[in-house]
Design a protein around this motif. Structure first.
Motif, PDB file in Angstrom:
ATOM      1  N   LEU A 171      -9.196   6.702  -9.210  1.00 27.61           N
ATOM      2  CA  LEU A 171     -10.315   7.611  -9.465  1.00 27.61           C
ATOM      3  C   LEU A 171     -10.370   7.999 -10.938  1.00 27.61           C
ATOM      4  N   ILE A 172      -9.213   8.258 -11.524  1.00 33.84           N
ATOM      5  CA  ILE A 172      -9.167   8.718 -12.911  1.00 33.84           C
ATOM      6  C   ILE A 172      -9.332   7.548 -13.886  1.00 33.84           C
ATOM      7  N   ASN A 173      -8.523   6.506 -13.698  1.00 33.03           N
ATOM      8  CA  ASN A 173      -8.453   5.466 -14.728  1.00 33.03           C
ATOM      9  C   ASN A 173      -9.570   4.437 -14.661  1.00 33.03           C
ATOM     10  N   VAL A 174     -10.121   4.224 -13.471  1.00 35.30           N
ATOM     11  CA  VAL A 174     -11.151   3.197 -13.328  1.00 35.30           C
ATOM     12  C   VAL A 174     -12.529   3.814 -13.128  1.00 35.30           C
ATOM     13  N   GLU A 175     -12.607   4.866 -12.292  1.00 35.70           N
ATOM     14  CA  GLU A 175     -13.917   5.429 -11.967  1.00 35.70           C
ATOM     15  C   GLU A 175     -14.313   6.573 -12.907  1.00 35.70           C
ATOM     16  N   GLY A 176     -13.332   7.202 -13.531  1.00 35.65           N
ATOM     17  CA  GLY A 176     -13.661   8.271 -14.477  1.00 35.65           C
ATOM     18  C   GLY A 176     -13.887   9.635 -13.852  1.00 35.65           C
ATOM     19  N   TYR A 177     -13.298   9.876 -12.693  1.00 35.80           N
ATOM     20  CA  TYR A 177     -13.436  11.185 -12.047  1.00 35.80           C
ATOM     21  C   TYR A 177     -12.127  11.951 -12.115  1.00 35.80           C
ATOM     22  N   LEU A 178     -12.254  13.262 -12.182  1.00 34.40           N
ATOM     23  CA  LEU A 178     -11.080  14.122 -12.074  1.00 34.40           C
ATOM     24  C   LEU A 178     -11.014  14.594 -10.623  1.00 34.40           C
ATOM     25  N   PRO A 179      -9.969  14.206  -9.894  1.00 32.52           N
ATOM     26  CA  PRO A 179      -9.923  14.587  -8.479  1.00 32.52           C
ATOM     27  C   PRO A 179      -9.668  16.073  -8.267  1.00 32.52           C
ATOM     28  N   THR A 216       1.205   7.340   3.491  1.00 31.95           N
ATOM     29  CA  THR A 216       0.222   8.426   3.495  1.00 31.95           C
ATOM     30  C   THR A 216       0.817   9.684   4.092  1.00 31.95           C
ATOM     31  N   THR A 255      -4.488   6.302  -5.326  1.00 34.44           N
ATOM     32  CA  THR A 255      -5.919   6.567  -5.184  1.00 34.44           C
ATOM     33  C   THR A 255      -6.387   7.446  -6.338  1.00 34.44           C
ATOM     34  N   TYR A 264      -4.537  13.254  -1.939  1.00 34.01           N
ATOM     35  CA  TYR A 264      -4.686  11.844  -2.281  1.00 34.01           C
ATOM     36  C   TYR A 264      -3.322  11.212  -2.423  1.00 34.01           C
ATOM     37  N   THR A 265      -3.256   9.903  -2.187  1.00 35.12           N
ATOM     38  CA  THR A 265      -2.063   9.207  -2.635  1.00 35.12           C
ATOM     39  C   THR A 265      -2.177   9.075  -4.154  1.00 35.12           C
ATOM     40  N   ARG A 289       0.854  -1.189   0.000  1.00 39.45           N
ATOM     41  CA  ARG A 289       0.000   0.000   0.000  1.00 39.45           C
ATOM     42  C   ARG A 289       0.888   1.237   0.000  1.00 39.45           C
TER      43      ARG A 289
END
Lengths: 412, 502, 119
Positions: A142-150, A119, A138, A134-135, A116
């Motif tokens: 968020l970007i590559n799998v969930e499609g969000y821009l953090p 942090t 993470t 964020y690490t 892991r």
């Protein structure tokens, strides 16, 4: 439930070990994976740079994982997903899933839980605790799998490979990456990632810099970076404020050894993983470990190779559960740790030693020393802390002594 | 089973229907959802009163109540004759029963004040003070017994004052239990509601104005913590001044649980009790706090100097404390009053205004006794008619159950078998529960504090994406609307600009 | 002829290579030599990104260009990829956009994704 071999973790290490065990003739091999799909962290590694050693071609992490996933079914490896191992004892694994409690009598166990990220807490960075930190991993998910821009304006702390890769990812997805700051005078990532992830996009890399303060009460508003001296203390007057809404931390990976501790396995405080022998056997008989749970690798290919050795070790142990005399292997000059940490005699063929250097060397001389005598020596062009070094020592050269020490000497 | 809709949601709905009108009538309005405010709501819920609690943050215990040492002090520290001394000792005696009633953890660890060679006389002063305050069973320990109790203690430790009645609690769990119990007994909670004005007519309280609208009540109880003095001034009540004092902490990983067994103090200094080392009820080790005066009442930042001071202090007591195992640092602001003591009184100038200000350490320890006082003060303004108090729905703490029992729960609800937080072993079912309790989690921080999800050594790195999905599904909001700690702390900036219809 | 210095991105070694016309030095393998010559003349990169996926077990499909595309056309390629919408199921290696942005290089899926609800 029963299985000859239970592999905990379905990432590259776990899949590699399970497939190799099947190839070596085990009937009943079971992988337990906590996520919905096998593949581990590779499922979010959409970038290329995988498989050059093993497949002779440049693959993305996802493709690399797919090659193994596609073999699981045909090879007859059993796979439990969405299942979390809660307790392990030699010969017994207990796991939870939405289907309930699963108890497995295991002939042998291979630990392949991976690692892991370190942090913010581990770094003790002062300041506020707003959203937007964020690490790197993470953010990658968020970007590559969930499609969000953090976030839209980011600073990255630490120049490990994930941080470099994420600098490029964020840029390609429309965010501004203002800086990558690295505490050491050298980067923690591979040179090619600096070239293709930072230089290609004109993202500045600040070596010998650290984060001295985090600003913003609700969402991150900015960070202050400063240059550090030789003692890693901020140089007065070198502070610089970067307004940003996102801070990514790429400050190192830590082997995930909660289950190993539960088993009472001896851990190496430097590598952070179990102390293993050349067959990847831990200090607990019948329990093996491979991949990032043993030590953090920089290449998935090396994880796969290690997982195969662990599988061979487990298969051999299942056939003949005895262990011979041991010979300790330790780090010497400019070496932080060595895997394996011991050899179980007898050894045959060649033995692979993997280690990391503490400081970069332009020209390195690697020496294996036993009883005050150099038993093996090799010159090597350059050695960097970011890069794992592998040496292959013929066992004929290894004396029946009590210990071996590995040194990496040479010029700065 | 009772309807899952929370009290709060119901109340908010009423609020907007009548927003701006003067229809919301309460018997008592409490300002501040810390241990004092929520405790007062809990204590008043035994009486036939309509109570509202307003809180400017998104959650309970966001101030000092959520960022302190979690100690129920024995009571030898405050000067004899002060309100703090009296209420600390009384509060301490009420705690075991209170925690049983609320079903929150209470660990009677005891505490030690450690003195070095030649400093032993300082312990006599504390002993005498403790006895004057009525603290039971205090004892002086010599080196051998000391090291027997705390084997990792510095070899420089020569003697200690042992207080067996000291204990540790989880301040957050306590405040939440108080608030939830108050909520199921009819207290209306208004979060994200900043008090903007106090309505006073003819020297008598009429109500409060908040950023979400007015609440009318003849009695207002000021438990505004770090801002209590500002609220008192706003009401026109007797003045006092709060001097915020920052306390920073380091939280260490559970894997060194057992390194310290009880609350260990150094000798106190004129300002504070010094940097202490103690276990938490969750099994972590906590180190701190610093004591730094600050001007900004919202400055909860940690500082380089503060963290360094904590490390120095910790090493003095426990030279081998593995400070590399830090998993989080945080800071809280203590509401130090210029009078040096708690302010608990009904205003003579504004009828119906009750102050509970300057509740700094030992505020948590004294809290149950403070509520008793506050009930008396309310009772001085109006008649109190007792009624039955019901309990909040029980909490399911799966991690405390053996795996076989967990399996039974999984058969009832398969989500109890899907582990979302690998570090703390929290299941999806527990997360869903926390989103539907009487006071549901509405933020990631709130979820973390209720279930410990993301509170472990990975600090949410692995589970954040999954939490966003669960919160979005259960609360019926976009993942983009999920916040860390309330409005303005959104976790995501947006969707990736891809495709035609995502 | 101008001398160019570069870090090779072919493998983790990251050799520093100097190129002057057809002459290159500092490489450790023929692939590195060829890459460096190309880099000096006209840099090429593999693009890896994601495209939205409909009806799949996951919402984003990871993709890459089958081979390198001109570095100065990376943003154009990315914009084209971002405009795509792919339907599940998808096999690894499947072409999701032939001749991406007129580069002559295909964009391919890097993961196999089943339709939602099917295995």
């Amino acid at each position: 439930m029963k299985a000859e071999l239970v592999v905990i973790g379905g990432g590259p290490a776990g899949m590699g070990a399970a497939l190799e065990a099947k190839r070596l003739g085990l009937e009943d091999v079971l992988i337990i994976e906590r996520e919905q799909f096998p593949g581990g962290i590779l499922q979010q590694c959409i970038h290329s740079g995988f498989g050059l050693h093993l497949f002779g071609e440049e693959l993305t992490g996802v493709e690399y994982a797919q090659r193994f996933i596609d073999q699981l079914g045909p090879a007859g490896v059993r796979l439990l997903t969405d299942t979390m191992v809660m307790e392990v004892a030699p010969g017994l694994v207990r796991a939870l899933s939405p289907a309930g409690l699963i108890e497995i009598q295991a002939g042998a166990i291979i630990l392949a839980m991976g690692c892991r990220e370190r942090t913010r807490g581990a770094l003790n960075i002062p300041g506020t605790r707003p959203a937007g930190i964020y690490t790197a991993g993470t953010a990658q998910r968020l970007i590559n799998v969930e499609g969000y821009l953090p976030g839209r304006r980011a600073v990255i702390l630490g120049s490990g490979d994930i941080g470099l890769i994420m600098a490029r990812r964020l840029t390609l997805e429309g965010a501004d990456v203002l800086a990558v700051a690295e505490l050491m005078p050298w980067s923690g990532g591979l040179a090619r990632n600096i070239a293709q992830c930072l230089e290609d996009f004109a993202i500045p890399l600040y070596l010998s810099h650290t984060l001295v303060e985090i600003h913003g009460k609700k969402r991150l508003r900015g960070v202050t970076l400063a240059q550090v001296d030789e003692e890693f203390q901020p140089r007065p007057g070198s502070q610089r404020y970067f307004p940003c809404d996102t801070l990514l931390l790429s400050v190192g990976l830590v082997p995930e050894n909660e289950l190993s501790r539960q088993l009472g396995i001896e851990l190496d405080p430097v590598s952070g993983g179990p102390r293993v022998d050349q067959t990847l056997s831990t200090s607990v008989p019948g329990v093996f470990a491979c991949g990032n749970v043993v030590h953090v690798h920089d290449l998935a290919d090396n994880v796969t190779l290690e997982s195969r050795r662990a599988a061979a070790g487990a298969v051999a142990w299942l056939a003949r559960p005895v262990r011979g005399r041991e010979l300790a292997v330790g780090p010497g000059e400019n070496v932080s740790y060595v895997v394996p940490q011991r050899l179980s005699l007898p050894v045959s063929g060649t033995v692979s030693f993997l280690f990391r250097v503490r400081k970069p060397r332009q020209e390195a001389v690697i020496e294996v020393v036993s009883g005050g005598r150099v038993i093996w020596r090799k010159r090597r062009r350059g050695a960097l802390p970011a890069e794992m070094v592998e040496i292959k020592v013929p066992t004929a050269d290894i004396p029946a002594a009590d210990s071996l020490t590995i040194h990496c000497r040479g010029e700065k | 089973m009772e309807s899952r809709a929370s009290h709060r949601e119901v109340s908010v709905a009423v609020f907007f229907v009548h927003g701006g009108g003067d229809l919301l009538l309460y018997d008592v309005v409490i300002i501040g959802a810390g241990v004092v405010g929520c405790g007062a709501a809990y204590a008043l819920s035994r009486y036939n009163l309509k109570v509202a609690l307003v809180e400017e943050g998104a959650e309970v215990a966001l101030g000092a109540s959520g960022a302190n040492s979690g100690i129920v002090h024995a009571g030898y520290d405050p000067l004899p004759g002060t309100l703090a001394a009296e209420l600390n000792v009384r509060g301490n005696s009420l705690y075991p029963q209170l925690c049983r009633e609320l079903d929150v953890p209470f660990c009677p660890t005891g505490s030690l004040v450690v003195a070095g060679e030649g400093e032993e006389s300082a312990l006599d002063i504390l002993l005498a003070r403790g006895r004057a305050n009525g603290v039971a069973d205090l004892a002086l320990l010599g080196r051998d017994e000391l090291l027997n109790r705390e084997p990792n203690l510095s070899p420089d430790a020569a003697a200690a004052l042992y207080a067996p009645s000291a204990a540790i609690v989880s301040p957050w769990e306590l405040v939440l239990a108080l608030a939830e119990t108050a909520a199921v007994n009819g207290t209306d909670f208004y979060f994200n509601a900043e008090v903007t004005g106090i309505r006073v007519g003819e020297e008598t309280l009429r109500g409060v104005d908040t950023s979400r609208g007015p609440l009318l009540a003849p009695i207002v109880l000021n438990a505004g913590g770090i801002k209590a003095d500002l609220l008192a001034a706003l009401a026109g009540a007797e003045r006092y001044d709060i001097l915020p004092r920052k306390g920073e902490y380091l939280l260490l990983d559970k894997d060194i649980s057992g390194f310290v067994r009880q609350v260990v103090f150094p000798l106190p200094n004129p300002v504070s009790k010094g940097i202490l080392v103690l276990p938490t009820v969750e099994g972590n080790v906590l180190v701190g706090p610093t004591a730094q005066p600050v001007w900004d009442r919202e400055d909860r930042s940690t500082t380089g100097e503060g963290l360094a001071e904590i490390q120095r202090g910790a090493r003095k007591l426990f030279p081998d404390l593995p400070l590399r195992r830090v998993i989080a640092s945080f800071a809280g602001l203590r509401a130090v009053c210029d009078s040096g003591d708690f302010v608990l009184r009904s205003s003579a100038r504004v009828k119906g205004w009750i102050d509970a200000g300057g509740i700094q350490s030992p505020g948590l320890s004294a809290a149950p006794a403070i509520w008793e006082r506050l009930v008396q003060l309310v009772g001085g303004l109006r008649e109190l008619e007792p009624r039955e108090r019901i309990k909040r729905p029980p909490l399911l703490r799966l991690r405390d159950l053996p795996l076989a029992e967990r399996e039974e729960r999984i058969r009832e609800n398969p989500l109890y078998g899907r582990i979302i937080c690998r570090c703390e072993g929290v299941s999806e079912g527990e997360i869903v529960d926390a989103l539907h309790r009487p006071l549901p989690a509405v933020t990631l921080d709130g979820l973390k504090r209720r279930t410990r999800v993301g509170g472990g050594r990975c600090q949410g790195g692995f589970c954040l994406p999954r939490l966003l999905a669960i919160m979005s599904r259960e609360l019926g909001i976009s993942p983009l609307a999920v916040t860390k700690s309330g409005p303005g702390s959104e976790v995501l900036a947006g969707l990736l600009a891809k495709g035609e219809e995502r | 002829m101008m001398k160019k210095t570069m870090t090779c991105i072919i493998c983790p070694l990251g050799c520093r290579i100097e190129v002057e016309g057809e002459r290159a030095q500092g490489y450790s393998c023929p692939r590195g030599r060829d890459w460096a010559r190309q880099e000096a003349a006209a840099p090429m990169r593999i693009l890896t990104t994601t495209v939205p996926l409909r009806g799949g077990e996951i919402v984003l499909l990871p993709v890459r260009t089958r081979g390198p595309v001109p570095k100065d056309r990376l943003w154009e390629c990315l914009a084209r990829a971002n405009s795509l919408l792919v339907e599940a199921p998808v096999r690894v290696g499947q072409v999701v956009c032939p001749d991406l942005a007129g580069t002559g290089v295909d964009l391919i899926a890097t993961r196999t994704v089943a339709e939602i609800g099917k295995d």
